[in-house]
Write a protein that holds these residues in place. Structure first.
Motif, mmCIF file in Angstrom:
data_model
loop_
_atom_site.group_PDB
_atom_site.id
_atom_site.type_symbol
_atom_site.label_atom_id
_atom_site.label_comp_id
_atom_site.label_asym_id
_atom_site.label_seq_id
_atom_site.Cartn_x
_atom_site.Cartn_y
_atom_site.Cartn_z
ATOM 1 N N UNK A 148 0.698 0.947 9.572
ATOM 2 C CA UNK A 148 0.688 0.190 8.056
ATOM 3 C C UNK A 148 1.896 0.007 7.471
ATOM 4 N N UNK A 149 2.770 0.976 7.704
ATOM 5 C CA UNK A 149 4.169 0.816 7.063
ATOM 6 C C UNK A 149 4.992 -0.429 7.793
ATOM 7 N N UNK A 150 4.526 -0.698 8.937
ATOM 8 C CA UNK A 150 5.169 -1.482 9.901
ATOM 9 C C UNK A 150 4.706 -2.771 9.394
ATOM 10 N N UNK A 151 3.236 -3.246 9.465
ATOM 11 C CA UNK A 151 2.576 -4.393 9.628
ATOM 12 C C UNK A 151 1.957 -4.723 8.229
ATOM 13 N N UNK A 152 1.918 -3.906 7.396
ATOM 14 C CA UNK A 152 1.426 -4.140 5.962
ATOM 15 C C UNK A 152 2.405 -3.768 4.830
ATOM 16 N N UNK A 153 3.812 -4.078 5.160
ATOM 17 C CA UNK A 153 4.584 -3.795 4.355
ATOM 18 C C UNK A 153 4.474 -4.826 3.091
ATOM 19 N N UNK A 154 4.405 -3.869 1.646
ATOM 20 C CA UNK A 154 4.416 -4.518 0.245
ATOM 21 C C UNK A 154 2.972 -4.605 0.143
ATOM 22 N N UNK A 155 2.079 -4.077 1.004
ATOM 23 C CA UNK A 155 0.546 -3.984 0.606
ATOM 24 C C UNK A 155 0.468 -2.705 -0.179
ATOM 25 N N UNK A 156 -0.211 -2.856 -1.366
ATOM 26 C CA UNK A 156 -0.551 -1.609 -2.580
ATOM 27 C C UNK A 156 -1.820 -1.090 -1.574
ATOM 28 N N UNK A 157 -1.605 0.260 -1.450
ATOM 29 C CA UNK A 157 -2.805 1.086 -0.871
ATOM 30 C C UNK A 157 -3.513 2.045 -1.859
ATOM 31 N N UNK A 158 -4.896 1.909 -1.564
ATOM 32 C CA UNK A 158 -5.601 3.028 -2.336
ATOM 33 C C UNK A 158 -6.499 3.708 -1.150
ATOM 34 N N UNK A 159 -6.324 5.174 -1.608
ATOM 35 C CA UNK A 159 -6.812 6.156 -0.698
ATOM 36 C C UNK A 159 -8.155 6.825 -1.644
ATOM 37 N N UNK A 160 -9.238 6.282 -1.526
ATOM 38 C CA UNK A 160 -10.141 6.862 -2.279
ATOM 39 C C UNK A 160 -10.391 8.278 -1.987
ATOM 40 N N UNK A 161 -11.216 9.127 -2.667
ATOM 41 C CA UNK A 161 -11.693 10.486 -2.325
ATOM 42 C C UNK A 161 -12.964 10.342 -1.896
ATOM 43 N N UNK A 162 -13.512 10.856 -0.937
ATOM 44 C CA UNK A 162 -15.052 10.861 -0.479
ATOM 45 C C UNK A 162 -15.766 10.939 -1.642
#
Length: 290
Positions: A148-162
């Motif tokens: 993700x760090x390499x191919x999705x640079x600039x993407x804002x990432x949401x990591x929801x709780x279960x």
């Protein structure tokens, strides 16, 4: 006045009262009767109401707020970008603590990194789900985050709780100019039969917005979900399988690129068939048990 005259007068009065009642007429100077309230019907627009509604005479305006989906979701503009995600914060198990070193050693290239990069690059163009599967301690989470760090640079990432209801994400992201990704480590925890889980229709809505969903799964959980109705979304994933045991070329990468980190150098020498990622994760537990 004789009795017959009294009876005639009483009859006329009764007839007059009956005529007033039927025509709405009233005697001169008599107060007007109160207006009869018009029939009122309850109407709800733009939402729904679960439970009884009581109408109290006339209400000019009623605003009903639709409840937000469970789980606090911060403003997408505050989500971290993919290249700035801290591995341990986002699911990587820490290695043995070494003064002056981060909790997670430097990332070492894996043999399947090229396949993962291709899958993420395609998802960045079209949206959709990218999934890394493998045995426990194969290094799935670290490899996915590095990709993700390499191919999705600039993407804002949401990591929801279960347990977070994901159904509101398309509406939340719709119309925004940025690029967004959803990180679902141990994806099986987001595929249960509860409401708001990741399912084909929701994935299609996110893909239509060019959003990328990246997840990891153990092989046994992947097989179990594929056999269950709630696992049908897995058929839509770009899947990359990661082996727990490292190949000779991968071990050579550890020796060449360990950046002076003693944990990696030790893992390259001593991990054996258990694999470097498993050795880095489990060796601190083994030392604590002695």
């Amino acid at each position: 006045m004789d009795e017959e005259s009294v009876e005639r007068i009483a009859a006329r009065v009764a007839m007059h009262h009956a005529r007033e009642a039927s025509t709405g007429a009233r005697r001169p100077g008599a107060p007007a009767p109160p207006d009869r309230p018009a029939a009122v019907r309850n109407t709800v627009s733009g939402g729904s109401v679960h439970g009884p509604v009581i109408q109290a005479d006339t209400i000019s305006t009623v605003t009903i707020q639709a409840p937000a989906f469970p789980g606090a979701v911060p403003d997408p503009e505050t989500w971290p970008v993919a290249e700035n995600l801290d591995p341990v914060t986002f699911g990587v198990r820490p290695a043995e603590r070494v003064p002056g070193r981060r909790a997670a050693p430097p990332y070492i290239l894996r043999a399947r990194d090229g396949d993962l990069d291709t899958a993420l690059e395609q998802a960045a163009q079209d949206g959709g789900l990218v999934l890394v599967i493998g045995e426990p301690f194969a290094g799935k989470t670290r490899t996915a985050l590095a990709g993700m760090a390499d191919q999705l640079r600039g993407f804002r990432v949401f990591a929801p709780a279960r347990g977070t209801d994901l159904r509101g994400l398309p509406a939340l992201l719709n119309g925004r100019r940025g690029r967004y990704a959803v990180w679902l480590d141990d994806l099986d925890g987001y595929l249960d039969d509860g409401e708001g889980r990741l399912e084909p229709r929701l994935l299609a809505q996110l893909a239509a917005l060019k959003a990328v969903v990246v997840g990891t799964m153990r092989e046994d959980a992947y097989d179990a979900c594929r056999a269950a109705p709630h696992g049908r979304v897995l058929d839509l994933a770009r899947t990359v399988e990661l082996a727990r045991e490292w190949s000779p070329s991968e071990r050579e990468q550890v020796s060449l690129a360990h950046d002076g980190d003693p944990r990696l150098a030790d893992a390259a020498r001593s991990s054996g068939p258990v694999g470097v990622a498993a050795y880095l994760t489990l060796s601190p537990l083994l030392w604590e048990g002695e």
